[in-house]
Design a protein around this motif. Structure first.
Motif, PDB file in Angstrom:
ATOM      1  N   SER A  38     101.035  66.977  55.962  1.00 52.47           N
ATOM      2  CA  SER A  38      99.624  67.299  55.731  1.00 52.47           C
ATOM      3  C   SER A  38      99.439  68.524  54.856  1.00 52.47           C
ATOM      4  N   GLU A  39     100.448  69.386  54.756  1.00 50.74           N
ATOM      5  CA  GLU A  39     100.294  70.647  54.049  1.00 50.74           C
ATOM      6  C   GLU A  39      99.870  70.439  52.597  1.00 50.74           C
ATOM      7  N   GLU A  40     100.446  69.438  51.941  1.00 49.10           N
ATOM      8  CA  GLU A  40     100.107  69.166  50.543  1.00 49.10           C
ATOM      9  C   GLU A  40      98.614  68.908  50.379  1.00 49.10           C
ATOM     10  N   TYR A  41      98.034  68.150  51.314  1.00 51.64           N
ATOM     11  CA  TYR A  41      96.621  67.823  51.221  1.00 51.64           C
ATOM     12  C   TYR A  41      95.741  69.035  51.509  1.00 51.64           C
ATOM     13  N   TYR A  42      96.151  69.866  52.444  1.00 52.26           N
ATOM     14  CA  TYR A  42      95.378  71.066  52.746  1.00 52.26           C
ATOM     15  C   TYR A  42      95.437  72.063  51.591  1.00 52.26           C
ATOM     16  N   LEU A  43      96.586  72.175  50.951  1.00 53.60           N
ATOM     17  CA  LEU A  43      96.684  73.042  49.778  1.00 53.60           C
ATOM     18  C   LEU A  43      95.733  72.562  48.686  1.00 53.60           C
ATOM     19  N   LYS A  44      95.690  71.264  48.480  1.00 53.52           N
ATOM     20  CA  LYS A  44      94.773  70.711  47.477  1.00 53.52           C
ATOM     21  C   LYS A  44      93.328  70.983  47.873  1.00 53.52           C
ATOM     22  N   TYR A  45      93.022  70.809  49.134  1.00 51.44           N
ATOM     23  CA  TYR A  45      91.661  71.034  49.621  1.00 51.44           C
ATOM     24  C   TYR A  45      91.249  72.492  49.434  1.00 51.44           C
ATOM     25  N   PHE A  46      92.142  73.415  49.784  1.00 49.54           N
ATOM     26  CA  PHE A  46      91.823  74.835  49.702  1.00 49.54           C
ATOM     27  C   PHE A  46      91.767  75.354  48.264  1.00 49.54           C
ATOM     28  N   LEU A  47      92.681  74.901  47.418  1.00 49.44           N
ATOM     29  CA  LEU A  47      92.894  75.562  46.131  1.00 49.44           C
ATOM     30  C   LEU A  47      92.350  74.845  44.910  1.00 49.44           C
TER      31      LEU A  47
END
Length: 342
Positions: A38-47
């Motif tokens: 999930s980290e990849e998607y959260y990084l995209k969401y945040f940044l």
């Protein structure tokens, strides 16, 4: 913002409501969990919504040390074990500033990141992200010999509402990149001004953007009030201004007025109109032109001649190839010369 090598090292999630509506806030007792998948998607969401061309720095009317978010970031970068306590302070501070009636409740994610690509460096960063807009999404799950169709509520990957990335540069100083879906509306300025306490850094992106804003206002508002000018001539001024900015490496006011404004009255009017604004916005009379800013702002330089509701004429080139006239019946018309129809 390049996120491929970025890494979330700590994250915690709180709820922050609207103080005016007495919605309160809820603090998590421990850090949030996030799977590697999930980290990849959260990084995209945040940044992904953060654009690093426009940078900010912390400020305060009396003493920078009294800026709560600056002090929080400084503490975390010096002592990462303080992360959870600092996240509590940030949530409480955000709640104290959430007093406009249109500010929405939402989930606040405070995130510690490593490997952020910024100014040609790999940096640590503290992220503060608020999610206010839940949207439904569909789920299709296989269950034995059939599929179950359901839905849940969540956040779109490109649907971040508010964000701030506080980057610790290698020299120890901090720069901030921000995002607010609501732009500069009165209910959203609290994010940058009141909560974060930021001022924009006057770099070439900012300087070019401000120049283009005031140039557009001058041509579209001041020029018609002071001079008798046709709409095609206005558009020609916009096109010549854009052509100058696209081809010059450095903006120089004297060079600009001589190149674009061929009338002495226009030149003097431009200097007078832009002087106070450029001083107030901390923009010098000469600076390097940002290609990124020119490309972004060029969308607002409309070279369109609208004729009633019947025609839109796009004027991109030689102004002398379009003439305005009135026939014997008083009907206005434009005559357009061209060599090739496409």
């Amino acid at each position: 913002m390049i996120i491929s090598d970025s890494k979330i090292t700590n994250i915690i999630t709180h709820y922050v409501g609207n103080k005016l509506k007495d919605e309160g806030y809820t603090l998590s007792e421990s850090a949030s969990t996030i799977s590697e998948e999930s980290e990849e998607y959260y990084l995209k969401y945040f940044l992904s919504q953060l654009k690093s061309e426009e940078k900010y720095r912390f400020t305060h009317p009396t003493d920078l040390e009294l800026n709560g978010v600056y002090q929080a970031a400084k503490t975390v970068f010096e002592d990462r074990d303080s992360f959870i306590d600092i996240s509590y302070n940030l949530a409480k501070l955000l709640y104290s500033h959430s007093e406009h009636p249109k500010i929405n409740e939402g989930v606040l994610n405070v995130v510690l990141l490593d490997g952020i690509a910024f100014n040609g460096q790999r940096c640590a960063a503290l992220g503060i992200f608020k999610s206010e807009t839940n949207v439904p999404f569909l789920k299709v799950e296989q269950a034995n010999t059939k599929y179950e169709l359901t839905h849940e509520l969540g956040y779109e990957l490109n649907g971040l509402d508010k964000g701030a990335l506080i980057v610790q540069l290698q020299n120890g100083e901090m720069e901030v990149v921000v995002y607010d879906k609501n732009g500069l509306r009165s209910d959203s300025k609290f994010w940058i001004d009141d909560f974060l306490g930021l001022e924009i850094i006057s770099n070439e992106f900012y300087q070019t953007t401000e120049l283009m804003k005031v140039t557009k206002d001058f041509i579209q508002k001041a020029v018609p009030e002071e001079f008798e000018i046709s709409r095609p001539d206005q558009i020609d001024l916009l096109n010549r201004s854009m052509d100058y900015l696209k081809h010059a490496e450095t903006y120089n006011q004297n060079e600009y007025v001589d190149s674009v404004l061929h009338d002495e009255g226009l030149k003097e009017s431009f200097r007078s109109f832009t002087s106070n604004h450029m001083q107030e916005m901390n923009v010098p009379e000469s600076f390097a032109i940002s290609e990124v800013a020119v490309k972004k702002m060029s969308r607002t330089f409309k070279s369109v001649l609208k004729l009633d509701k019947n025609f839109h004429v796009y004027i991109h080139g030689d102004r002398n190839k379009i003439e305005k006239g009135v026939d014997e019946n008083g009907q206005k018309y434009y005559k357009i010369y061209f060599e090739q129809e496409r």
